[in-house]
Design an enzyme around this catalytic site. Sequence first.
Site, short mmCIF file in Angstrom:
data_model
loop_
_atom_site.label_atom_id
_atom_site.label_comp_id
_atom_site.label_asym_id
_atom_site.label_seq_id
_atom_site.Cartn_x
_atom_site.Cartn_y
_atom_site.Cartn_z
N GLU A 46 8.46 38.14 -27.30
CA GLU A 46 8.34 39.35 -26.66
C GLU A 46 9.67 40.01 -27.08
O GLU A 46 10.66 39.59 -26.68
CB GLU A 46 8.27 39.15 -25.20
CG GLU A 46 7.09 38.64 -24.77
CD GLU A 46 6.98 38.39 -22.93
OE1 GLU A 46 6.14 38.80 -22.59
OE2 GLU A 46 8.04 37.91 -22.61
N ASP B 283 9.55 33.86 -24.97
CA ASP B 283 9.53 34.54 -23.72
C ASP B 283 10.77 35.38 -23.91
O ASP B 283 11.81 35.03 -24.06
CB ASP B 283 9.41 33.66 -22.67
CG ASP B 283 9.20 34.61 -21.49
OD1 ASP B 283 7.95 35.14 -21.17
OD2 ASP B 283 10.14 34.39 -20.77
#
Length: 663
Positions: free
Chosen positions: A376, A347
């Site tokens: 990400e 993340d």
Amino acid sequence: MSRLLYLTTILLFMWTCQSGPKVYESFEDYPLYEGTDLGLTYSPQASIFKVWSPAVEAMQLKLYEQGLGGDPIREETMKMGDDGVWEITINEDLKGKYYAFQAKSDGNWRDEVPDPYVKAVGTNGRRGMIIDMESTNPEGWEADKRPALAGFNDIIIYELHVRDVSMDPNSGIENKGKFLGLAESGTKTPDGLSTGLDHIKDLGVTHVHLLPSYDYLSVDESKLEENNYNWGYDPQNYNTPEGSYSTNPEDGAVRVREFKQLIKTLHDNGIRVILDVVYNHTGATEGSNFNQLVPGYYYRQNEEGGFSDASACGNETASDRAMMRKFMIESVKHWAEEYHMDGFRFDLMGIHDIETMNAITSALDEIDPSIFVYGEGWTAGSSPLPDENKAIKANTTKLDRVAAFSDDIRDGIKGHVFTHEAKAFVSGLAGLEESVKFGVVASTQHPQVQYDSVNYSNAPWAKSPLQTVTYVSCHDNHTLWDRLAISCPEESEEERIKMHKLAGAIVLTAQGVSFLHAGVEMIRTKGGEENSYKSSDEVNRIDWARKGQYPGVLDYFKGLIALRKGHPAFRMTSTEMVQQYLEFLEVSDNNLIAYQLKDNANGDEWTNILVVYNGNAEYKTLDIPTGNWKVVLDGERMNEEGLGTIAASQLTVPGRSAMVLAQ
Ligand code: CA
């Protein structure tokens, strides 16, 4: 000064130094601990506790009979050993007891917390639990194997929340909302359609990516009857599973055993498992384990000395500090070794530094080089970490075998993620052709892509197609179906289904690693909710009735997955290969993309494959290389044996559809 007074002063100075905490100029001056035994080392003969915290005044260990409440049954003062580590050994069998640590700094006792390395916890993760990790292994665990995976190019990811798969009253799954629910086979809807594990297996995906399944903060594990829901992007204890997904959050061994049981069951069914990891911030800031035990150290500070916040969740961790880097590496190794985890999704990976991410893949390589790492490639706010050190998308070429999500193709297909009414390629907006083409070549260098016309990137950012995760939707933002409904209210459901299928066809025929949001194959809806991170089960759960309502869409996605798995041309392994074997055709219309995968690309049995995406509402005709073509995919279905043949030099493609032809 007399000699005696001088000596006395020196001795007094030395005594002062020894009795108080050491004072360091900066966090970077803290001594580092090299050992891999931080936290608890348990045996029936002794429990050894170690907590690294160089600058606090004192550290206490407290033992309890319960995971929550009650008074300590024992309090022990820990001793500072080498390298900033507080340590105590208790020569008894402490199995079944709970424990917490308490640090003293600036004269104050801070909150009692488990240590960051804690591997088992009681209810709500407030205390560690002393367990024998070996006792948590399900039957046959020693023989558990990662399903075969020849290369990252073969990966098709299915992104799923543990709860969502089973909470529908019609899921037919007994252990609703639990790890064990996803491990149930033979489950069916009232209409007899398979659900859960059987459905996922039948779909043909290779990996299940579980939304955060480590212990997170937001769901009260002591009130499970309230059925609170959260995605779980608020980490509390990184190295142990979430209690609300277990059948008994109080017994720290149960969540460990049940998560392992799920992983083993998925492995037994040929499916690999990916853990969504959120090392970029902690759910609590002041009150986190990190901050209570080692004030400030694990976090980046802003110019005022407060918590910087590139996560937009109140804090950001400091992977560039040695002991945070060490923590991340050891945590990932723990999941890979103790739980046999097959991949990690980072993340807000842009908050981490490149060196740390490369150290992580290097450590994983020693365990199993087929463990997949992606993330990400962005942050959610500004960070003091310099851009050149961030593991952001633009720096992907500096990352070793780490892939990043392609927001370029995602939004090229369906529209800018925060401009909800915006149309894009599949909904008929011209101008996103190069963004989709950029995604088709998996963000690599290709002579036929106009990089200055790509939506978010003006240059290739992947050094290989294996560094790009190709997707159109995920848990964040609207589901693909809801997005199409919001951006195309004037269109009929029938037309929007065509767009939906075209989007799926682009994702599953493009180069790179394929990624699907669970339920997209059944036209998943969250009723238009954009951010459902703490919405109800009714909003979030997979509605299995839709499987019966949209059988054509499900078959289409299954067909696309089978096509991809059956044909290596869609899964090329290097930039050079894509450059050599993927050739775009000249087209004279907007919203029309055509390309060939030629000359038995990547060893494909088909000599040439022609792929066409028509995002226009109307049919379009284009020139194609002459020859006898077999149509294997149209807007309706996939059939490798052929849906018909075409021997013309022109092809007419119906509106809002993809076609794949082969020879
Ligand atoms: Ca929890």
